[in-house]
Design a protein around this motif. Sequence first.
Motif, PDB file in Angstrom:
ATOM      1  N   MET A 106      -3.387   7.648   2.467  1.00  0.00           N
ATOM      2  CA  MET A 106      -3.374   6.487   1.605  1.00  0.00           C
ATOM      3  C   MET A 106      -4.826   6.054   1.371  1.00  0.00           C
ATOM      4  N   SER A 107      -5.134   5.732   0.143  1.00  0.00           N
ATOM      5  CA  SER A 107      -6.507   5.348  -0.192  1.00  0.00           C
ATOM      6  C   SER A 107      -6.838   3.969   0.375  1.00  0.00           C
ATOM      7  N   GLU A 108      -8.143   3.693   0.477  1.00  0.00           N
ATOM      8  CA  GLU A 108      -8.584   2.376   0.951  1.00  0.00           C
ATOM      9  C   GLU A 108      -8.080   1.279   0.021  1.00  0.00           C
ATOM     10  N   LYS A 109      -8.122   1.558  -1.278  1.00  0.00           N
ATOM     11  CA  LYS A 109      -7.694   0.564  -2.261  1.00  0.00           C
ATOM     12  C   LYS A 109      -6.207   0.238  -2.100  1.00  0.00           C
ATOM     13  N   MET A 124      -4.387   0.703   0.604  1.00  0.00           N
ATOM     14  CA  MET A 124      -4.210   0.047   1.898  1.00  0.00           C
ATOM     15  C   MET A 124      -4.566  -1.437   1.796  1.00  0.00           C
ATOM     16  N   SER A 125      -5.635  -1.732   1.105  1.00  0.00           N
ATOM     17  CA  SER A 125      -6.053  -3.112   0.919  1.00  0.00           C
ATOM     18  C   SER A 125      -4.997  -3.901   0.148  1.00  0.00           C
ATOM     19  N   GLU A 126      -4.448  -3.303  -0.880  1.00  0.00           N
ATOM     20  CA  GLU A 126      -3.416  -3.964  -1.688  1.00  0.00           C
ATOM     21  C   GLU A 126      -2.172  -4.247  -0.839  1.00  0.00           C
ATOM     22  N   ILE A 127      -1.773  -3.282  -0.037  1.00  0.00           N
ATOM     23  CA  ILE A 127      -0.583  -3.462   0.805  1.00  0.00           C
ATOM     24  C   ILE A 127      -0.827  -4.540   1.851  1.00  0.00           C
ATOM     25  N   ILE A 128      -1.988  -4.537   2.474  1.00  0.00           N
ATOM     26  CA  ILE A 128      -2.304  -5.571   3.463  1.00  0.00           C
ATOM     27  C   ILE A 128      -2.286  -6.944   2.800  1.00  0.00           C
ATOM     28  N   PHE A 129      -2.846  -7.048   1.611  1.00  0.00           N
ATOM     29  CA  PHE A 129      -2.805  -8.314   0.859  1.00  0.00           C
ATOM     30  C   PHE A 129      -1.355  -8.755   0.649  1.00  0.00           C
ATOM     31  N   GLU A 130      -0.523  -7.850   0.153  1.00  0.00           N
ATOM     32  CA  GLU A 130       0.870  -8.196  -0.129  1.00  0.00           C
ATOM     33  C   GLU A 130       1.626  -8.577   1.142  1.00  0.00           C
ATOM     34  N   HIS A 169       5.215   0.734  -3.245  1.00  0.00           N
ATOM     35  CA  HIS A 169       4.040   1.603  -3.212  1.00  0.00           C
ATOM     36  C   HIS A 169       4.397   3.070  -2.947  1.00  0.00           C
ATOM     37  N   GLY A 170       5.687   3.351  -2.871  1.00  0.00           N
ATOM     38  CA  GLY A 170       6.127   4.724  -2.699  1.00  0.00           C
ATOM     39  C   GLY A 170       5.834   5.313  -1.334  1.00  0.00           C
ATOM     40  N   ILE A 171       5.852   4.462  -0.308  1.00  0.00           N
ATOM     41  CA  ILE A 171       5.594   4.929   1.057  1.00  0.00           C
ATOM     42  C   ILE A 171       6.694   4.418   1.978  1.00  0.00           C
ATOM     43  N   ASP A 172       6.668   4.867   3.218  1.00  0.00           N
ATOM     44  CA  ASP A 172       7.560   4.316   4.233  1.00  0.00           C
ATOM     45  C   ASP A 172       6.701   3.703   5.337  1.00  0.00           C
ATOM     46  N   SER A 173       7.371   3.083   6.295  1.00  0.00           N
ATOM     47  CA  SER A 173       6.623   2.393   7.355  1.00  0.00           C
ATOM     48  C   SER A 173       5.793   3.365   8.193  1.00  0.00           C
ATOM     49  N   THR A 174       6.289   4.580   8.382  1.00  0.00           N
ATOM     50  CA  THR A 174       5.537   5.569   9.158  1.00  0.00           C
ATOM     51  C   THR A 174       4.210   5.892   8.484  1.00  0.00           C
ATOM     52  N   THR A 175       4.252   6.103   7.186  1.00  0.00           N
ATOM     53  CA  THR A 175       3.027   6.395   6.427  1.00  0.00           C
ATOM     54  C   THR A 175       2.045   5.231   6.531  1.00  0.00           C
ATOM     55  N   TYR A 176       2.560   4.017   6.395  1.00  0.00           N
ATOM     56  CA  TYR A 176       1.696   2.837   6.478  1.00  0.00           C
ATOM     57  C   TYR A 176       1.024   2.755   7.850  1.00  0.00           C
ATOM     58  N   TYR A 177       1.824   2.856   8.907  1.00  0.00           N
ATOM     59  CA  TYR A 177       1.266   2.691  10.247  1.00  0.00           C
ATOM     60  C   TYR A 177       0.352   3.839  10.647  1.00  0.00           C
ATOM     61  N   GLU A 178       0.623   5.035  10.179  1.00  0.00           N
ATOM     62  CA  GLU A 178      -0.295   6.154  10.436  1.00  0.00           C
ATOM     63  C   GLU A 178      -1.620   5.931   9.726  1.00  0.00           C
ATOM     64  N   SER A 179      -1.564   5.446   8.490  1.00  0.00           N
ATOM     65  CA  SER A 179      -2.791   5.143   7.749  1.00  0.00           C
ATOM     66  C   SER A 179      -3.548   4.002   8.410  1.00  0.00           C
ATOM     67  N   TYR A 180      -2.803   2.995   8.841  1.00  0.00           N
ATOM     68  CA  TYR A 180      -3.419   1.850   9.515  1.00  0.00           C
ATOM     69  C   TYR A 180      -4.165   2.323  10.762  1.00  0.00           C
ATOM     70  N   ASP A 181      -3.516   3.163  11.562  1.00  0.00           N
ATOM     71  CA  ASP A 181      -4.158   3.706  12.766  1.00  0.00           C
ATOM     72  C   ASP A 181      -5.386   4.535  12.420  1.00  0.00           C
ATOM     73  N   ALA A 194     -11.700  -6.557   1.276  1.00  0.00           N
ATOM     74  CA  ALA A 194     -11.095  -6.541  -0.059  1.00  0.00           C
ATOM     75  C   ALA A 194      -9.797  -7.354  -0.072  1.00  0.00           C
ATOM     76  N   ALA A 195      -8.983  -7.208   0.973  1.00  0.00           N
ATOM     77  CA  ALA A 195      -7.734  -7.963   1.065  1.00  0.00           C
ATOM     78  C   ALA A 195      -8.020  -9.462   1.181  1.00  0.00           C
ATOM     79  N   THR A 196      -9.014  -9.812   1.977  1.00  0.00           N
ATOM     80  CA  THR A 196      -9.393 -11.220   2.147  1.00  0.00           C
ATOM     81  C   THR A 196      -9.896 -11.809   0.836  1.00  0.00           C
ATOM     82  N   LYS A 197     -10.689 -11.049   0.113  1.00  0.00           N
ATOM     83  CA  LYS A 197     -11.194 -11.523  -1.176  1.00  0.00           C
ATOM     84  C   LYS A 197     -10.035 -11.784  -2.136  1.00  0.00           C
ATOM     85  N   LYS A 198      -9.070 -10.891  -2.144  1.00  0.00           N
ATOM     86  CA  LYS A 198      -7.914 -11.063  -3.022  1.00  0.00           C
ATOM     87  C   LYS A 198      -7.080 -12.278  -2.596  1.00  0.00           C
TER      88      LYS A 198
END
Length: 93
Positions: free
Chosen positions: A1-4, A6-12, A46-58, A73-77
């Motif tokens: 997952m790209s940084e962008k 990931m930032s969008e998902i964290i914001f949401e 975002h077309g992902i599952d929780s496993t993908t999110y948490y693996e990217s987060y790690d 980026a998430a904080t700015k948004k």
Amino acid sequence: MSEKEMSEIIFELKVLESKVDHFFLRTSDSTKVAYRYLQNKVFEKHGIDSTTYYESYDYYLQNKKKMLNILNAATKKLDEAEKEPEQKLEAVK
């Protein structure tokens, strides 16, 4: 997952946390169930599952500079989203 992305998902997810906190559900279990349900909706969007999110987060936790960029980026948004209602009120005056 790209940084962008990931930032969008964290914001949401942060916005979602705030909304769920204001649901005034009777128990913390109900709050957790509501949050998990809505969290999965964000992942689906975002077309992902929780496993993908948490693996990217790690992954990003291991790359501190990238994670810092994502969180900034998430904080700015979030800051911009907080100002939005104020701007709408000023436009009405």
